[in-house]
Structures are given as structure tokens and as C-alpha cells.
Design a protein around this motif. Sequence first.
Motif, mmCIF file in Angstrom:
data_model
loop_
_atom_site.group_PDB
_atom_site.id
_atom_site.type_symbol
_atom_site.label_atom_id
_atom_site.label_comp_id
_atom_site.label_asym_id
_atom_site.label_seq_id
_atom_site.Cartn_x
_atom_site.Cartn_y
_atom_site.Cartn_z
ATOM 1 N N VAL A 80 0.879 -1.174 0.000
ATOM 2 C CA VAL A 80 0.000 0.000 0.000
ATOM 3 C C VAL A 80 0.911 1.216 0.000
ATOM 4 O O VAL A 80 1.728 1.383 0.912
ATOM 5 C CB VAL A 80 -0.929 0.042 1.245
ATOM 6 C CG1 VAL A 80 -1.747 1.327 1.250
ATOM 7 C CG2 VAL A 80 -1.837 -1.175 1.294
ATOM 8 N N VAL A 81 0.770 2.045 -1.029
ATOM 9 C CA VAL A 81 1.538 3.286 -1.131
ATOM 10 C C VAL A 81 0.527 4.423 -1.190
ATOM 11 O O VAL A 81 -0.286 4.496 -2.112
ATOM 12 C CB VAL A 81 2.442 3.293 -2.386
ATOM 13 C CG1 VAL A 81 3.193 4.618 -2.490
ATOM 14 C CG2 VAL A 81 3.413 2.121 -2.363
ATOM 15 N N ILE A 82 0.562 5.292 -0.185
ATOM 16 C CA ILE A 82 -0.350 6.440 -0.130
ATOM 17 C C ILE A 82 0.372 7.641 -0.726
ATOM 18 O O ILE A 82 1.417 8.065 -0.228
ATOM 19 C CB ILE A 82 -0.803 6.731 1.313
ATOM 20 C CG1 ILE A 82 -1.442 5.488 1.938
ATOM 21 C CG2 ILE A 82 -1.770 7.920 1.331
ATOM 22 C CD1 ILE A 82 -1.759 5.632 3.421
ATOM 23 N N LEU A 83 -0.208 8.159 -1.799
ATOM 24 C CA LEU A 83 0.418 9.255 -2.540
ATOM 25 C C LEU A 83 -0.083 10.618 -2.076
ATOM 26 O O LEU A 83 -1.228 10.750 -1.641
ATOM 27 C CB LEU A 83 0.122 9.090 -4.035
ATOM 28 C CG LEU A 83 0.632 7.786 -4.661
ATOM 29 C CD1 LEU A 83 0.101 7.648 -6.088
ATOM 30 C CD2 LEU A 83 2.144 7.732 -4.640
ATOM 31 N N LYS A 84 0.770 11.595 -2.214
ATOM 32 C CA LYS A 84 0.378 12.969 -1.904
ATOM 33 C C LYS A 84 -0.642 13.447 -2.931
ATOM 34 O O LYS A 84 -0.738 12.921 -4.035
ATOM 35 C CB LYS A 84 1.597 13.886 -1.887
ATOM 36 C CG LYS A 84 2.512 13.625 -0.704
ATOM 37 C CD LYS A 84 3.665 14.600 -0.665
ATOM 38 C CE LYS A 84 4.516 14.350 0.574
ATOM 39 N NZ LYS A 84 5.702 15.228 0.576
ATOM 40 N N GLY A 111 9.373 11.767 -2.418
ATOM 41 C CA GLY A 111 8.732 13.032 -2.066
ATOM 42 C C GLY A 111 7.259 13.081 -2.452
ATOM 43 O O GLY A 111 6.530 13.958 -2.005
ATOM 44 N N ASP A 112 6.824 12.129 -3.273
ATOM 45 C CA ASP A 112 5.425 12.057 -3.698
ATOM 46 C C ASP A 112 4.584 11.169 -2.784
ATOM 47 O O ASP A 112 3.404 10.967 -3.044
ATOM 48 C CB ASP A 112 5.332 11.484 -5.119
ATOM 49 C CG ASP A 112 5.890 12.421 -6.175
ATOM 50 O OD1 ASP A 112 6.046 13.624 -5.880
ATOM 51 O OD2 ASP A 112 6.163 11.955 -7.295
ATOM 52 N N VAL A 113 5.202 10.629 -1.731
ATOM 53 C CA VAL A 113 4.566 9.598 -0.918
ATOM 54 C C VAL A 113 4.356 10.067 0.523
ATOM 55 O O VAL A 113 5.247 10.645 1.137
ATOM 56 C CB VAL A 113 5.433 8.312 -0.943
ATOM 57 C CG1 VAL A 113 4.904 7.259 0.001
ATOM 58 C CG2 VAL A 113 5.507 7.773 -2.351
ATOM 59 N N ILE A 114 3.171 9.776 1.051
ATOM 60 C CA ILE A 114 2.868 10.045 2.456
ATOM 61 C C ILE A 114 3.377 8.903 3.317
ATOM 62 O O ILE A 114 4.014 9.105 4.343
ATOM 63 C CB ILE A 114 1.349 10.240 2.662
ATOM 64 C CG1 ILE A 114 0.895 11.503 1.930
ATOM 65 C CG2 ILE A 114 0.988 10.287 4.141
ATOM 66 C CD1 ILE A 114 -0.605 11.639 1.786
ATOM 67 N N ALA A 115 3.089 7.663 2.882
ATOM 68 C CA ALA A 115 3.516 6.478 3.633
ATOM 69 C C ALA A 115 3.461 5.266 2.728
ATOM 70 O O ALA A 115 2.730 5.263 1.730
ATOM 71 C CB ALA A 115 2.611 6.265 4.847
ATOM 72 N N GLY A 136 -8.388 16.582 2.339
ATOM 73 C CA GLY A 136 -8.399 16.315 0.908
ATOM 74 C C GLY A 136 -8.569 14.831 0.648
ATOM 75 O O GLY A 136 -8.757 14.039 1.572
ATOM 76 N N THR A 137 -8.456 14.469 -0.605
ATOM 77 C CA THR A 137 -8.563 13.073 -1.017
ATOM 78 C C THR A 137 -7.228 12.632 -1.586
ATOM 79 O O THR A 137 -6.643 13.326 -2.431
ATOM 80 C CB THR A 137 -9.679 12.901 -2.068
ATOM 81 O OG1 THR A 137 -10.905 13.376 -1.498
ATOM 82 C CG2 THR A 137 -9.850 11.448 -2.460
ATOM 83 N N TYR A 138 -6.748 11.491 -1.125
ATOM 84 C CA TYR A 138 -5.436 10.978 -1.483
ATOM 85 C C TYR A 138 -5.572 9.567 -2.027
ATOM 86 O O TYR A 138 -6.279 8.736 -1.452
ATOM 87 C CB TYR A 138 -4.514 10.976 -0.254
ATOM 88 C CG TYR A 138 -4.305 12.342 0.331
ATOM 89 C CD1 TYR A 138 -3.191 13.098 -0.003
ATOM 90 C CD2 TYR A 138 -5.234 12.898 1.218
ATOM 91 C CE1 TYR A 138 -2.998 14.365 0.526
ATOM 92 C CE2 TYR A 138 -5.051 14.163 1.752
ATOM 93 C CZ TYR A 138 -3.938 14.893 1.402
ATOM 94 O OH TYR A 138 -3.759 16.140 1.921
ATOM 95 N N ASP A 139 -4.869 9.288 -3.126
ATOM 96 C CA ASP A 139 -4.886 7.951 -3.717
ATOM 97 C C ASP A 139 -3.941 7.025 -2.966
ATOM 98 O O ASP A 139 -2.876 7.451 -2.514
ATOM 99 C CB ASP A 139 -4.418 8.008 -5.179
ATOM 100 C CG ASP A 139 -5.402 8.734 -6.073
ATOM 101 O OD1 ASP A 139 -6.565 8.298 -6.141
ATOM 102 O OD2 ASP A 139 -5.001 9.731 -6.702
ATOM 103 N N TYR A 140 -4.336 5.752 -2.880
ATOM 104 C CA TYR A 140 -3.386 4.721 -2.475
ATOM 105 C C TYR A 140 -3.453 3.582 -3.475
ATOM 106 O O TYR A 140 -4.501 3.313 -4.060
ATOM 107 C CB TYR A 140 -3.571 4.259 -1.027
ATOM 108 C CG TYR A 140 -4.889 3.625 -0.649
ATOM 109 C CD1 TYR A 140 -5.077 2.249 -0.730
ATOM 110 C CD2 TYR A 140 -5.930 4.400 -0.146
ATOM 111 C CE1 TYR A 140 -6.277 1.661 -0.334
ATOM 112 C CE2 TYR A 140 -7.128 3.823 0.249
ATOM 113 C CZ TYR A 140 -7.289 2.446 0.155
ATOM 114 O OH TYR A 140 -8.478 1.869 0.550
ATOM 115 N N VAL A 141 -2.282 2.958 -3.710
ATOM 116 C CA VAL A 141 -2.157 1.954 -4.763
ATOM 117 C C VAL A 141 -1.179 0.861 -4.354
ATOM 118 O O VAL A 141 -0.360 1.044 -3.459
ATOM 119 C CB VAL A 141 -1.646 2.573 -6.092
ATOM 120 C CG1 VAL A 141 -2.638 3.539 -6.675
ATOM 121 C CG2 VAL A 141 -0.295 3.237 -5.906
ATOM 122 N N CYS A 142 -1.265 -0.243 -5.084
ATOM 123 C CA CYS A 142 -0.239 -1.288 -5.040
ATOM 124 C C CYS A 142 0.668 -1.029 -6.237
ATOM 125 O O CYS A 142 0.190 -0.880 -7.366
ATOM 126 C CB CYS A 142 -0.872 -2.677 -5.140
ATOM 127 S SG CYS A 142 0.359 -4.013 -5.206
#
Length: 158
Positions: A80-84, A111-115, A136-142
Motif C-alpha cells: 500500500v503506497v499512499i500518494l500525496k 517526495g510524492d509519498v505520504i507512507a 483532501g482526497t489521497y490515492d493509495y495503490v499497489c
Amino acid sequence: MSKSCLPIAILALLVLGGATTNHFLKAAKKEEKADVTIEIKGTDTMMYDKTTFEVKSGQKVKLVFKNIGKLPKAAMGHNVVILKKGVNVAAFCSEAIKFAAKDYFPESKKGDVIATTKLLGPGESDTIIFTAPAPGTYDYVCTFPGHFALMKGKMTVK
């Protein structure tokens, strides 16, 4: 090894890959107290069981990710990668494909990643703690190759 060489040896290990991407992106240790816990599971059908979740800005968020699949990590690893906010998901994941040795995480895009969690094989889990960003709304992806088309979700921060 002399004590004066020890810091240099440690630095060399870090530079040469002794520390994983996951370690420098974690905002806190697993043992740290969190305000809210979110659990997400990944499957062999390239799906998260939770495609949305909501938190409040400034909350300490504990995210527990479990790969409940059976297929080997080399064929069906998940993270799980949570993007800015504003990061182009397709561009980020296209770059990630180039970094198999780094669990499909592009160091140049940290730098584009929250966690981020580690890339997990079947039956594995990882827990991260981070501070929820501004509303706001943030995308997370595999970021495993090809997975982001189906393995994606939205974190809403109030």
C-alpha cells in the motif's frame, strides 16, 4: 574494526541497501500510539478489501496491511503506497515498475509519498504509522507491476 571506522561502515551499509525504503518513509514506530487504526487486506484477485477510508487531519494513523493471498510474492506481491495530493498515479506506478530490486518503489519519487508498507508475500503483514495530512482526497495503490489498475483506493482526510 576500530570505533572510528564504525560510523563509516554503518553509512556504507545504508548507502548500499542496508536500509529499506519502508524504514525512511515510516513516520513512527509500530509501537507508537495511534488515534485510529485502519486495516486493509490484499488478495490474489488484485483487490483491496477496503477501497476507501476516512481520517482526520493531524491524526496518527496506524495502517495494518495483510496479504491474505496464497500466490508467491514474485507473482503476486502487494503493498500500500499512499500518494500525496495531485500525484499522477499512472506515472508514479510506471516509474515503480523499474525498481523490482527495491520492492517496486522508486526512490526518486519518495517526495510524492505520504507512507508506504513493505511489499508483502502470502500470509505476511506490515504495520505503519503516519500523520494524516491536510484535508483532501489521497490515492493509495499497489505498485507491483500491473496491479494499480485494480488495487487502488482513496483516503479521505477531513
